[in-house]
Write an enzyme that holds these catalytic residues in place. Structure first.
Site, PDB file in Angstrom:
ATOM      1  N   THR A 108       0.828  -1.225   0.000  1.00  0.00           N
ATOM      2  CA  THR A 108       0.000   0.000   0.000  1.00  0.00           C
ATOM      3  C   THR A 108       0.857   1.269   0.000  1.00  0.00           C
ATOM      4  OG1 THR A 108      -0.024   0.161   2.406  1.00  0.00           O
ATOM      5  CG2 THR A 108      -1.724  -1.206   1.390  1.00  0.00           C
ATOM      6  N   ASP A 200      20.249  10.682   3.105  1.00  0.00           N
ATOM      7  CA  ASP A 200      19.454   9.912   4.078  1.00  0.00           C
ATOM      8  C   ASP A 200      19.928  10.261   5.484  1.00  0.00           C
ATOM      9  OD1 ASP A 200      17.789   6.923   4.147  1.00  0.00           O
ATOM     10  OD2 ASP A 200      18.834   7.640   5.939  1.00  0.00           O
ATOM     11  N   ASP A 203      21.033   7.216   7.705  1.00  0.00           N
ATOM     12  CA  ASP A 203      22.320   6.648   7.283  1.00  0.00           C
ATOM     13  C   ASP A 203      23.473   7.564   7.656  1.00  0.00           C
ATOM     14  OD1 ASP A 203      21.269   4.334   6.285  1.00  0.00           O
ATOM     15  OD2 ASP A 203      21.242   5.002   4.196  1.00  0.00           O
TER      16      ASP A 203
HETATM   17  N1  URA Z   1      14.423  10.961   4.419  1.00  0.00           N
HETATM   18  C1  URA Z   1      15.739  11.290   4.420  1.00  0.00           C
HETATM   19  O1  URA Z   1      16.495  10.856   5.277  1.00  0.00           O
HETATM   20  N2  URA Z   1      16.192  12.110   3.453  1.00  0.00           N
HETATM   21  C2  URA Z   1      15.397  12.625   2.494  1.00  0.00           C
HETATM   22  O2  URA Z   1      15.873  13.393   1.654  1.00  0.00           O
HETATM   23  C3  URA Z   1      14.031  12.271   2.511  1.00  0.00           C
HETATM   24  C4  URA Z   1      13.574  11.436   3.485  1.00  0.00           C
END
Ligand code: URA
Length: 209
Positions: A108, A200, A203
């Site tokens: 979904t 991210d 990360d």
């Molecule tokens: N989540 C992230 O960590 N970075 C983005 O650019 C979008 C969502």
């Protein structure tokens, strides 16, 4: 319609530049996010009500102000939201910390709760929901809904960087929740990343990839 506050303090903007830079390593990234969270905490608490009390200094009796009113709760959205908690706790050490974990259903594509643990007096607290990146807005909207379902009534959303799409979604779904950010970026790319963004956030905070 909720309001959007962009914290354009020079220190926040300066540190955000290095947070965005792809050459900034994990240790420095984490430290900078922590520092910016503290600086944003200074701004986000600006509307806290004060009440007068009477104290004795070594010299005289005087009236002086202390924070009054609602108790604060911090609610990071797992996992990237965790990176901003300690920075806020430096300013609001008595805050309780709840957690919301969400994953995206592969069919979904909707966010699904997998973990929600909140202070028992959530209805009496002023809650700051924390997620560094407000991208589509799906996670923030679902996290806020999860909190409201459990009695939360007084919420703010705090992010480092927001995309216009995410702001619109939160404003449409939760018009009572004001949004506090360090920057509003241009758009979301086809992979759901904020452009220019910082990549991210999870990360980069935890050195995973
Ligand atoms: N989540 C992230 O960590 N970075 C983005 O650019 C979008 C969502």
């Amino acid at each position: 319609m909720s309001r959007v506050y962009v914290f354009d303090h020079p220190l926040i903007q300066h540190k955000l530049t290095f947070i965005r830079d792809k050459n900034t390593g994990t240790k420095e990234f984490r430290e900078l996010v922590d520092e910016v969270a503290t600086l944003m905490g200074y701004e986000i608490t600006r509307d806290m009500p004060l009440e007068e009390t009477t104290i004795e200094t070594p010299v005289a009796t005087c009236k002086s102000n202390v924070i009054a009113g609602k108790k604060v709760g911090l609610v990071p959205i797992l996992r990237a939201g965790l990176g901003m908690v300690d920075g806020l706790l430096k300013l609001i050490p008595a805050a309780k910390v709840g957690h919301v974990g969400l994953y995206r259903d592969p069919e979904t594509l909707q966010p699904v709760e997998y973990y929600v643990k909140l202070p028992s007096d959530v209805a009496e607290r002023e809650l700051i929901v924390i997620d560094p990146m407000l991208a589509t807005g799906g996670s923030a909207v679902a996290a806020i809904a999860a909190l409201k379902k459990r009695g939360a009534r007084n919420l703010k959303l705090m992010c480092l960087i927001a995309a216009p799409e995410g702001i619109k979604m939160v404003q449409d779904e939760h018009p009572d929740v004001d949004i506090y950010v360090a920057a509003i970026d241009e758009y979301l790319n086809d992979h759901g990343y904020i452009v220019p963004g910082l990549g991210d956030a999870g990360d980069r905070l935890y050195g995973t990839k």
